[in-house]
Design an enzyme around this catalytic site. Sequence first.
Site, PDB file in Angstrom:
ATOM      1  N   HIS A 133      40.011  -8.115  56.373  1.00 31.50           N
ATOM      2  CA  HIS A 133      41.419  -7.271  56.589  1.00 31.50           C
ATOM      3  C   HIS A 133      41.821  -7.784  58.302  1.00 31.50           C
ATOM      4  CE1 HIS A 133      44.382  -4.028  55.843  1.00 31.50           C
ATOM      5  NE2 HIS A 133      44.626  -4.230  57.050  1.00 31.50           N
ATOM      6  N   GLU A 134      40.656  -7.439  58.975  1.00 32.46           N
ATOM      7  CA  GLU A 134      41.318  -8.240  60.681  1.00 32.46           C
ATOM      8  C   GLU A 134      40.733  -9.396  60.434  1.00 32.46           C
ATOM      9  OE1 GLU A 134      42.505  -5.700  61.611  1.00 32.46           O
ATOM     10  OE2 GLU A 134      41.901  -4.042  60.990  1.00 32.46           O
ATOM     11  N   HIS A 144      44.023 -10.520  59.856  1.00 33.30           N
ATOM     12  CA  HIS A 144      45.903 -10.231  60.738  1.00 33.30           C
ATOM     13  C   HIS A 144      44.913 -11.917  61.890  1.00 33.30           C
ATOM     14  CE1 HIS A 144      47.562  -6.422  60.183  1.00 33.30           C
ATOM     15  NE2 HIS A 144      46.501  -5.948  60.115  1.00 33.30           N
ATOM     16  N   GLU A 161      50.855  -7.201  57.748  1.00 32.01           N
ATOM     17  CA  GLU A 161      50.088  -5.898  56.860  1.00 32.01           C
ATOM     18  C   GLU A 161      49.827  -6.893  55.660  1.00 32.01           C
ATOM     19  OE1 GLU A 161      48.489  -4.014  57.790  1.00 32.01           O
ATOM     20  OE2 GLU A 161      47.117  -2.986  56.032  1.00 32.01           O
TER      21      GLU A 161
END
Lengths: 502, 502
Positions: free
Chosen positions: A267-268, A271, A297
Amino acid sequence: MTAEEAYEFLLKTSLESSYLGSLGELAAWDQRTYLPRGGQGHRAEQLATLARLLHERITDPRIGDCLAAVERTALVSDPDSPQAVNVREWRRDYDLATRIPERLAVDIARVTAEAESVWEQAKQADDWHRFEPYLAQVLDLQKEKAHALGYLEEPYDALLDRYERGETAATLEPLFRTLKDSLVQLLEKIEGSGRRTATPLLARSFDIESQKRFCRTVASALGYDLECGRIDVSAHPFTIGIGPGDVRITTRYNENQIARGLFGTLHEAGHAMYEQGLPREHWGTPRGQAVSLGIHESQSRLWENFVGRSRGFWSYVLPVAQAELPRLSDTDLDGFLLAINTVAPSLVRVEADEVTYNLHILLRFELELSLMRGELSVSAVPEAWRMKMREYLGIEPSSEAAGALQDVHWAAGLVGYFPTYTLGNVFAAALYAAADREIGPLEERFACGDFASLKEWLRTKIHEVGSTYSPRQLILRATGELASPKSLISYYETKYSELYHL
Amino acid sequence: MTAEEAYEFLLKTSLESSYLGSLGELAAWDQRTYLPRGGQGHRAEQLATLARLLHERITDPRIGDCLAAVERTALVSDPDSPQAVNVREWRRDYDLATRIPERLAVDIARVTAEAESVWEQAKQADDWHRFEPYLAQVLDLQKEKAHALGYLEEPYDALLDRYERGETAATLEPLFRTLKDSLVQLLEKIEGSGRRTATPLLARSFDIESQKRFCRTVASALGYDLECGRIDVSAHPFTIGIGPGDVRITTRYNENQIARGLFGTLHEAGHAMYEQGLPREHWGTPRGQAVSLGIHESQSRLWENFVGRSRGFWSYVLPVAQAELPRLSDTDLDGFLLAINTVAPSLVRVEADEVTYNLHILLRFELELSLMRGELSVSAVPEAWRMKMREYLGIEPSSEAAGALQDVHWAAGLVGYFPTYTLGNVFAAALYAAADREIGPLEERFACGDFASLKEWLRTKIHEVGSTYSPRQLILRATGELASPKSLISYYETKYSELYHL
């Protein structure tokens, strides 16, 4: 003052403020990773001082004068040019910053600090009543802020627009309605399928050092450049773009919850790849900045879920995982895919699966909209929460800590923030579908370890574009279609029909 | 504007600048510990921008106005009051900052950046001639700076005063002369003693993780508060005071050189205890700041050498070391003490022992003084270097890399900086002797693990005093005597006569 001189001044100011802001980013990173306990008080003062100095800079009346001198001149006649984009966004920031009276800004800072601390105690004590008066104050101030900022339809829009420019309650309500109908139906089918999953394999114990190595390997394979970043550990995972060449992520590891560290990292990394892909030459100006929380997101969720929970990805990565984590060696691809894609209603948003996650967001969106509209009282929130949980997810919390007290957002004054999570999913699905059409089938690429093609596609379509367009314009230009929940619903239906043999 | 209003403005400005400066400290720490390689360019720009903004702040003409409005008023009538100390130091900083024309500051920044980079290449290539023209430029600019700053006797004094207020060539020359005579004599006696040391035991291989644990234990036992600090690894050890409650040190470990990591840690812990002992309530103003490099160095050297190489210390610590590092278990106290206190002339300053270290400093002091006075040409430096090495230490370098090119200081424009190292030794000896008289015998305390008494003594006499007095006044008040090399010489003579059976 010529338009050129005015622009030069604005540019210099923007860069200086960005360098200062970027010191604040570093300080925030350090605060959550390596700061000695004894230094917390100083850090809070340091960040508060920086925020004050930056606010002074951003509300400098000379900025207003320069904006007036450059707007509607030939320098900004092409609306997509860096100059025009920057001037447009500087105007937006200046107006927003100058519209909020200092008294209100101070009140908000003070009340949210108190509310956050009371929220923490209230959650621990499972006591909504303790939190109630603080939430009431926070909401009153947010209403006041909305009036100061201005809006066309209703106060909520002013708050929402700060996080996702262009969105309003009126754009979101039909979107969430469509999503709700499909998701509640899909959830019923999944629950009715009788298929049970093999989650226990994710609860096996895995050595933290091996998890770390594996997460690094995968993040790097996806395209997160570790020469220009690093992975540290923090209580809550986050990404921070300190500057070009320095975009850091954090995650957290648990010996018995390998999925937490791994999907947190993916997820990170999503980003971070957005931040790493922003145009370096425009750093320090809006043209070089990420456009919105929803688009940000979309990047994290695309890599975490659309890529990271796909069959193609795991057919390439599972053998790598099994080499690093031998306890996975008895696992087959089908069992593993079901384990990481298990859909099951649960009480806590941050632990929710892909499908039910959006229903959690829907619930918060509806409640905060009712609160802002004055249709719901603060004291009625827990009951409304339970009702909606029952309606959308078929379960309800037996405590407020697992209910209306679970998230810090409202205490922190982040009203209008939750929808960006689901918008992220909506945008991710639209982007993924478009990339799949243009350079797919993507899963075949993943199965050969080719993640670079997708990253390059996103780089061109999203990352390098910075804040040139509004989020919806950006999605339209990238996908050729207006953003809608269609792709997201179709992605869920296809994926889960196959997994659950619906 | 009343004196009170003027003081309020100065105080607010000082605090704000200190918070900004403290973000710069954090950025400098990160640059040398965790910064990803790709982020180096951004960090350099970020720090340059911060330096420029801080320079703008410190030369703000309103500061001059406020100083004029508060000086010679009742508010500052007691010269030892925080207000008077702050106003005195703000005046000093303001005058120094405003006296250097921007053109000169820019030239210095540019030329030293170039000179440092050329110095690195020249050292690698062992080629003094390549560095010569850059050193000449650096020196010209330093002379120009000295003229801009102003001085009474000679240009060198203006530079020296920035690092050690109140010192001049005239105060240092007799001090160094006295030291030289004693040290050269002592060195001859030691070399004539025929006693050979057991250094090989320090060259044994020690696991890095064990070294780290041992260094933490010792630093913490001495009184470095790790709740308000941390120990990281960097190429060159340093201490950085980010703010109250956040004073960090770094060290470096080498498997076959345990002394390097250990004494590096003790040295930095000494610096850090000074920073941790500064009065918190005065943080962000001169009253709460360390007074000079010499006093700072006195703290690091006191803990590293006077404590950390003493018999008392090791009679307590050796068993701890042996438990953590079993390969030391065949070592006896006498052999160990001789090993860590071996005196032997060597070419490189940073590897020198306690005694010969000061002769290295003397050499640099004499050369830079001659250079600044125009008595020595840049091209004659290597030959002058060899002559002095032969005269003071009896050896001479066969390469420039181990000779006049070994230190970065001159390339970095740090002329007048070297003497603070020896002043640190002089001050440390004076303080140690005074503490020994007042609360000693200190070594008996160390032997029981009592380091807190000495730390408390230093806290009261030095740390809490901040910049209230000049360095020499501070030493006089702490020890009851004028600073002189007497205590240092007597410390060396006593210690090494015993160790070497002279």
